[in-house]
Design a protein around this motif. Sequence first.
Motif, PDB file in Angstrom:
ATOM      1  N   SER A 214       0.268   7.176  11.482  1.00 15.79           N
ATOM      2  CA  SER A 214      -0.572   5.994  11.684  1.00 15.79           C
ATOM      3  C   SER A 214      -1.182   5.507  10.379  1.00 15.79           C
ATOM      4  O   SER A 214      -1.383   4.308  10.184  1.00 15.79           O
ATOM      5  CB  SER A 214      -1.677   6.299  12.703  1.00 15.79           C
ATOM      6  N   GLN A 215      -1.455   6.422   9.477  1.00 16.00           N
ATOM      7  CA  GLN A 215      -2.049   6.046   8.198  1.00 16.00           C
ATOM      8  C   GLN A 215      -0.997   5.627   7.182  1.00 16.00           C
ATOM      9  O   GLN A 215      -1.266   4.825   6.281  1.00 16.00           O
ATOM     10  CB  GLN A 215      -2.881   7.198   7.643  1.00 16.00           C
ATOM     11  N   MET A 216       0.189   6.165   7.311  1.00 10.23           N
ATOM     12  CA  MET A 216       1.268   5.822   6.396  1.00 10.23           C
ATOM     13  C   MET A 216       1.790   4.406   6.638  1.00 10.23           C
ATOM     14  O   MET A 216       2.408   3.799   5.757  1.00 10.23           O
ATOM     15  CB  MET A 216       2.407   6.821   6.527  1.00 10.23           C
ATOM     16  N   ALA A 217       1.536   3.848   7.828  1.00  4.19           N
ATOM     17  CA  ALA A 217       2.113   2.559   8.190  1.00  4.19           C
ATOM     18  C   ALA A 217       1.716   1.458   7.216  1.00  4.19           C
ATOM     19  O   ALA A 217       2.555   0.667   6.785  1.00  4.19           O
ATOM     20  CB  ALA A 217       1.693   2.191   9.616  1.00  4.19           C
ATOM     21  N   LEU A 218       0.441   1.384   6.876  1.00  8.04           N
ATOM     22  CA  LEU A 218      -0.037   0.341   5.967  1.00  8.04           C
ATOM     23  C   LEU A 218      -0.394   0.859   4.588  1.00  8.04           C
ATOM     24  O   LEU A 218      -0.481   0.074   3.642  1.00  8.04           O
ATOM     25  CB  LEU A 218      -1.270  -0.358   6.571  1.00  8.04           C
ATOM     26  N   SER A 219      -0.629   2.155   4.458  1.00  2.00           N
ATOM     27  CA  SER A 219      -1.128   2.701   3.195  1.00  2.00           C
ATOM     28  C   SER A 219      -0.247   3.807   2.649  1.00  2.00           C
ATOM     29  O   SER A 219      -0.722   4.666   1.910  1.00  2.00           O
ATOM     30  CB  SER A 219      -2.559   3.233   3.403  1.00  2.00           C
ATOM     31  N   GLY A 220       1.032   3.803   3.011  1.00  2.00           N
ATOM     32  CA  GLY A 220       1.907   4.898   2.622  1.00  2.00           C
ATOM     33  C   GLY A 220       1.994   5.101   1.122  1.00  2.00           C
ATOM     34  O   GLY A 220       1.874   6.229   0.627  1.00  2.00           O
ATOM     35  N   LYS A 221       2.192   4.028   0.375  1.00  2.02           N
ATOM     36  CA  LYS A 221       2.326   4.168  -1.075  1.00  2.02           C
ATOM     37  C   LYS A 221       1.047   4.708  -1.706  1.00  2.02           C
ATOM     38  O   LYS A 221       1.086   5.576  -2.586  1.00  2.02           O
ATOM     39  CB  LYS A 221       2.697   2.825  -1.698  1.00  2.02           C
ATOM     40  N   ARG A 222      -0.087   4.183  -1.256  1.00  7.16           N
ATOM     41  CA  ARG A 222      -1.366   4.657  -1.807  1.00  7.16           C
ATOM     42  C   ARG A 222      -1.590   6.121  -1.475  1.00  7.16           C
ATOM     43  O   ARG A 222      -2.016   6.905  -2.331  1.00  7.16           O
ATOM     44  CB  ARG A 222      -2.520   3.804  -1.253  1.00  7.16           C
ATOM     45  N   MET A 223      -1.305   6.524  -0.231  1.00  6.69           N
ATOM     46  CA  MET A 223      -1.523   7.910   0.161  1.00  6.69           C
ATOM     47  C   MET A 223      -0.594   8.859  -0.584  1.00  6.69           C
ATOM     48  O   MET A 223      -1.007   9.941  -1.003  1.00  6.69           O
ATOM     49  CB  MET A 223      -1.363   8.054   1.678  1.00  6.69           C
ATOM     50  N   LEU A 224       0.661   8.451  -0.749  1.00  5.32           N
ATOM     51  CA  LEU A 224       1.593   9.296  -1.502  1.00  5.32           C
ATOM     52  C   LEU A 224       1.143   9.425  -2.957  1.00  5.32           C
ATOM     53  O   LEU A 224       1.289  10.491  -3.568  1.00  5.32           O
ATOM     54  CB  LEU A 224       3.001   8.716  -1.431  1.00  5.32           C
ATOM     55  N   ARG A 225       0.603   8.351  -3.502  1.00  6.22           N
ATOM     56  CA  ARG A 225       0.092   8.407  -4.868  1.00  6.22           C
ATOM     57  C   ARG A 225      -1.104   9.361  -4.968  1.00  6.22           C
ATOM     58  O   ARG A 225      -1.205  10.158  -5.906  1.00  6.22           O
ATOM     59  CB  ARG A 225      -0.296   7.013  -5.337  1.00  6.22           C
ATOM     60  N   LEU A 226      -2.007   9.295  -4.000  1.00  8.56           N
ATOM     61  CA  LEU A 226      -3.152  10.197  -3.995  1.00  8.56           C
ATOM     62  C   LEU A 226      -2.712  11.650  -3.849  1.00  8.56           C
ATOM     63  O   LEU A 226      -3.221  12.544  -4.528  1.00  8.56           O
ATOM     64  CB  LEU A 226      -4.108   9.823  -2.855  1.00  8.56           C
ATOM     65  N   ALA A 227      -1.761  11.878  -2.953  1.00  3.75           N
ATOM     66  CA  ALA A 227      -1.316  13.246  -2.685  1.00  3.75           C
ATOM     67  C   ALA A 227      -0.502  13.812  -3.835  1.00  3.75           C
ATOM     68  O   ALA A 227      -0.402  15.037  -3.977  1.00  3.75           O
ATOM     69  CB  ALA A 227      -0.505  13.290  -1.396  1.00  3.75           C
TER      70      ALA A 227
END
Length: 333
Positions: A214-227
């Motif tokens: 649900s979070q990856m749907a709109l913010s996947g690139k940002r979350m992958l960058r953070l992780a």
Amino acid sequence: MSTAAACPSPATAAASGLPAFSTQTRLLVVAPHPDDETIATGLLVQQVRAAGGEVRILLLTEGDNNPWPQRWLERRVRIRAADRQRWGLRRHAEMLQALECLGLSAPALQSLGWPDLGITDELLRAGHASVAALSAAIGRFGPSLVVAPALADRHPDHAAAHVLVRLALAALADPPPLLNYLVHGRAGDGDSFEIHGTAVQSAYKRAALVAHRSQMALSGKRMLRLAARPECHAGLPSPLAALPWRPPRWLHPWLRLSVVGSAGVLSWRWRDAPLQRDRAGRFQLSMLVGTPCFARLALTVRSPWIFDHWGWCELSGHAGEAGSGLAPADRPG
């Protein structure tokens, strides 16, 4: 899912500031929302488990107040209470899948069910009850190490979670060490160390992040960058003798200053706060509410921007002491 990987040796751990993990390690990760545990501690969790230690994730909210991804995925505009509850259940289920990728089973997750985007209100309105609930949860697990959000994190739930954890630990007779992680914002001064994982651990962390669909749907690139960043964990910065903020005078009528400590919660409009100026022109509070003590500056008007501009700071016991050359603070007319 197996998370076998090399753990730091005692010598390596001592050199980096990282505790040496063993079968005696009991790690408690405080996560304000589902996905914080993976972004901030996905490698750390695996390394503790690989050493035979035990891990507990203390989830403060279900992340249900998350309207834009929900609108996008459910093709709806209006979000009702029942919709939010359903979204929270979805995020909880995603988190359980993520924890499985990190080598944890469902009993490792404990949820407090606090309101998403409401931890600050929980702290300011029900300070003692919230601290007591968190202190009890910590005490039941008996961790040897606690990892929680940093005070400098600009997400209001994260910074408020730090304050709650600090007060909860202060209420314990023998509190465990505390390390801090930063998800939103920039790291400040102070000692910190990074945790790097093996290729296998990094792959499992990425799989855990993808489980938060649900979070990856709109913010996947940002979350992958953070992780993808090294997991940075820091100790506590030194408390301040004065407030770090000098808000413009024209904003004073819309500002509120809150102070939270072991003795309770106090809050004032900026113009009514017991402020004084020191010789350097910095604002100091003439009263504190126990140790540790934290102050928050915030606008009283609603804004679509959820992140804090000023946020929180920790104050030392020397703030406002007599004989420090303080003068009454300027007040707006």
